[in-house]
Design an enzyme around this catalytic site. Structure first.
Site, PDB file in Angstrom:
ATOM      1  N   ALA A  37      75.846  21.648  44.916  1.00 22.30           N
ATOM      2  CA  ALA A  37      75.709  22.570  43.992  1.00 22.30           C
ATOM      3  C   ALA A  37      76.771  23.806  44.669  1.00 22.30           C
ATOM      4  CB  ALA A  37      73.946  22.987  44.425  1.00 22.30           C
ATOM      5  N   GLY A  38      76.811  23.644  45.466  1.00 19.50           N
ATOM      6  CA  GLY A  38      78.400  24.394  45.969  1.00 19.50           C
ATOM      7  C   GLY A  38      78.648  23.779  45.329  1.00 19.50           C
ATOM      8  N   HIS A  39      79.736  22.631  45.418  1.00 18.27           N
ATOM      9  CA  HIS A  39      81.059  22.686  44.642  1.00 18.27           C
ATOM     10  C   HIS A  39      80.769  23.146  43.130  1.00 18.27           C
ATOM     11  CE1 HIS A  39      81.283  18.528  47.628  1.00 18.27           C
ATOM     12  NE2 HIS A  39      82.136  19.745  47.747  1.00 18.27           N
ATOM     13  N   MET A 186      74.972  24.561  52.425  1.00 13.51           N
ATOM     14  CA  MET A 186      75.781  23.024  51.822  1.00 13.51           C
ATOM     15  C   MET A 186      76.263  22.390  51.690  1.00 13.51           C
ATOM     16  SD  MET A 186      73.890  23.187  47.918  1.00 13.51           S
ATOM     17  CE  MET A 186      71.955  23.334  47.400  1.00 13.51           C
TER      18      MET A 186
HETATM   19  P1  AMP Z   1      85.175  19.995  50.277  1.00 10.63           P
HETATM   20  O1  AMP Z   1      84.701  18.944  49.495  1.00 10.63           O
HETATM   21  O2  AMP Z   1      83.730  20.232  51.353  1.00 10.63           O
HETATM   22  O3  AMP Z   1      86.124  19.989  50.465  1.00 10.63           O
HETATM   23  O4  AMP Z   1      84.798  21.450  49.156  1.00 10.63           O
HETATM   24  C1  AMP Z   1      85.390  21.631  47.930  1.00 10.63           C
HETATM   25  C2  AMP Z   1      84.980  22.917  48.139  1.00 10.63           C
HETATM   26  O5  AMP Z   1      83.825  23.621  47.972  1.00 10.63           O
HETATM   27  C3  AMP Z   1      85.701  24.491  49.023  1.00 10.63           C
HETATM   28  O6  AMP Z   1      86.437  25.706  48.342  1.00 10.63           O
HETATM   29  C4  AMP Z   1      85.354  24.605  49.368  1.00 10.63           C
HETATM   30  O7  AMP Z   1      85.599  25.971  50.454  1.00 10.63           O
HETATM   31  C5  AMP Z   1      83.732  24.829  48.910  1.00 10.63           C
HETATM   32  N1  AMP Z   1      82.324  24.353  49.314  1.00 10.63           N
HETATM   33  C6  AMP Z   1      81.664  23.561  49.722  1.00 10.63           C
HETATM   34  N2  AMP Z   1      80.058  23.655  50.213  1.00 10.63           N
HETATM   35  C7  AMP Z   1      80.263  25.016  49.395  1.00 10.63           C
HETATM   36  C8  AMP Z   1      78.786  25.933  49.969  1.00 10.63           C
HETATM   37  N3  AMP Z   1      77.700  25.743  50.386  1.00 10.63           N
HETATM   38  N4  AMP Z   1      78.956  26.814  48.578  1.00 10.63           N
HETATM   39  C9  AMP Z   1      79.648  27.436  48.075  1.00 10.63           C
HETATM   40  N5  AMP Z   1      80.615  26.775  48.062  1.00 10.63           N
HETATM   41  C10 AMP Z   1      81.115  25.504  49.154  1.00 10.63           C
END
Ligand code: AMP
Length: 282
Positions: A37-39, A186
């Site tokens: 859900a963060g993504h 998350m």
């Molecule tokens: P990642 O797939 O972990 O490289 O993350 C891809 C993008 O999603 C990056 O900009 C992260 O900062 C963002 N992201 C990961 N987790 C979260 C979260 N819990 N809330 C908001 N953005 C997130």
């Protein structure tokens, strides 16, 4: 497989060029997959601001250290693409490793200053890997905006810096951290927590939140308060603590005395999983 997946830079450029001719505004959300859900919150921010949304899914090998979890990193492309498209993504860019790093690839983008503290010393080479791949993705896609989460706050600032330094014509938008109901930020890596670790994990955000409250009451005690927080995390069962620090929100200068505006940052291992989190002091 769906029509919304593309794998080559040439196809990406052709589609984006078509959108541009139609006057569409384009947003990019770079990810490493294992979509949660963060993504998806980043996708919805991009969709609110743009006519077309591209998400990239690429597990970037150059941002993992030798002893880090590249081989174990969760991969489920079909599920990721479904989740991303359901949330409003128009196109998912899933390049192979050779598309991003062809034979003979020899360039590294390295941002100094902002990478000197926090995760920098604990993850040598990590931010070079991030800066290089994000520079490439931005130049391949040339979006109007690109959205990054404050979950990786240091990364967000590094990207703002490289975009400014290299005159890449894109607006970088920061997005708030999405948390589980119990406060745990998350993360794709949370799925590796054992049930016992998962029970302890929300304490990480609780301890950082306490640090924020305590330093507001006693600004001169920053260092003691952070040291106590590190000890508390170890007592709670965290295996080790890389840092709990209070830093300026723009320069990431480590603050021995709290001054506004600042954020509390933490990184700690729970079992084999490295958790990171941060929050504003005010
Ligand atoms: P990642 O797939 O972990 O490289 O993350 C891809 C993008 O999603 C990056 O900009 C992260 O900062 C963002 N992201 C990961 N987790 C979260 C979260 N819990 N809330 C908001 N953005 C997130």
């Amino acid at each position: 497989m769906t029509d919304s997946i593309i794998r080559s830079v040439a196809d990406l450029r052709e589609i984006v060029a078509g959108w541009r001719q139609e006057g569409k505004r384009v947003g990019l959300v770079p990810t490493m997959g294992a979509i949660h859900a963060g993504h998806l919150s980043l996708v919805s921010i991009a969709a609110k601001n743009c006519d077309k949304v591209i998400a990239s899914v690429f597990v970037n090998p150059t941002q993992f250290g030798k002893n880090e979890d590249l081989d174990a990193y969760p991969v489920d492309e079909a599920k990721d693409v479904r989740n991303l498209t359901d949330a409003g993504t128009d196109l998912v860019f899933c390049p192979g490793k050779e598309e991003i790093y062809p034979n003979g690839f020899s360039t590294v983008i390295s941002v100094s200053g902002l990478t000197a503290g926090l995760c920098g010393p604990f993850r040598p080479g990590h931010f070079d890997g991030v800066a290089t791949v994000v520079s490439k993705l931005l130049l391949q896609c040339l979006p109007d905006i690109a959205v990054f989460g404050e979950k990786d706050y240091q990364q967000l600032l590094v990207i703002r810096q490289l975009v400014s330094d290299l005159n890449i014509p894109v607006e970088i938008v920061g997005a708030p951290i999405i948390r589980e109901d119990d406060g745990l930020a998350m993360s794709s890596r949370n799925r590796y927590l054992s049930p016992d670790e998962r029970r302890v994990a929300p304490e990480f955000n609780r301890v950082l939140t306490d640090v924020a409250a305590l330093i507001k009451a006693k600004p001169d005690e920053c260092q003691n308060i952070c040291r106590n927080a590190r000890e508390e995390l170890l007592e709670l069962g965290f295996a080790s603590v890389d840092y709990v620090s209070v830093c300026d929100i723009e320069t990431l200068e480590l603050l021995k005395t709290y001054r506004h505006p600042a954020r509390v940052f933490g990184a700690a291992y729970l079992g084999a999983s490295r958790l990171i989190d941060n929050l504003p002091v005010d």
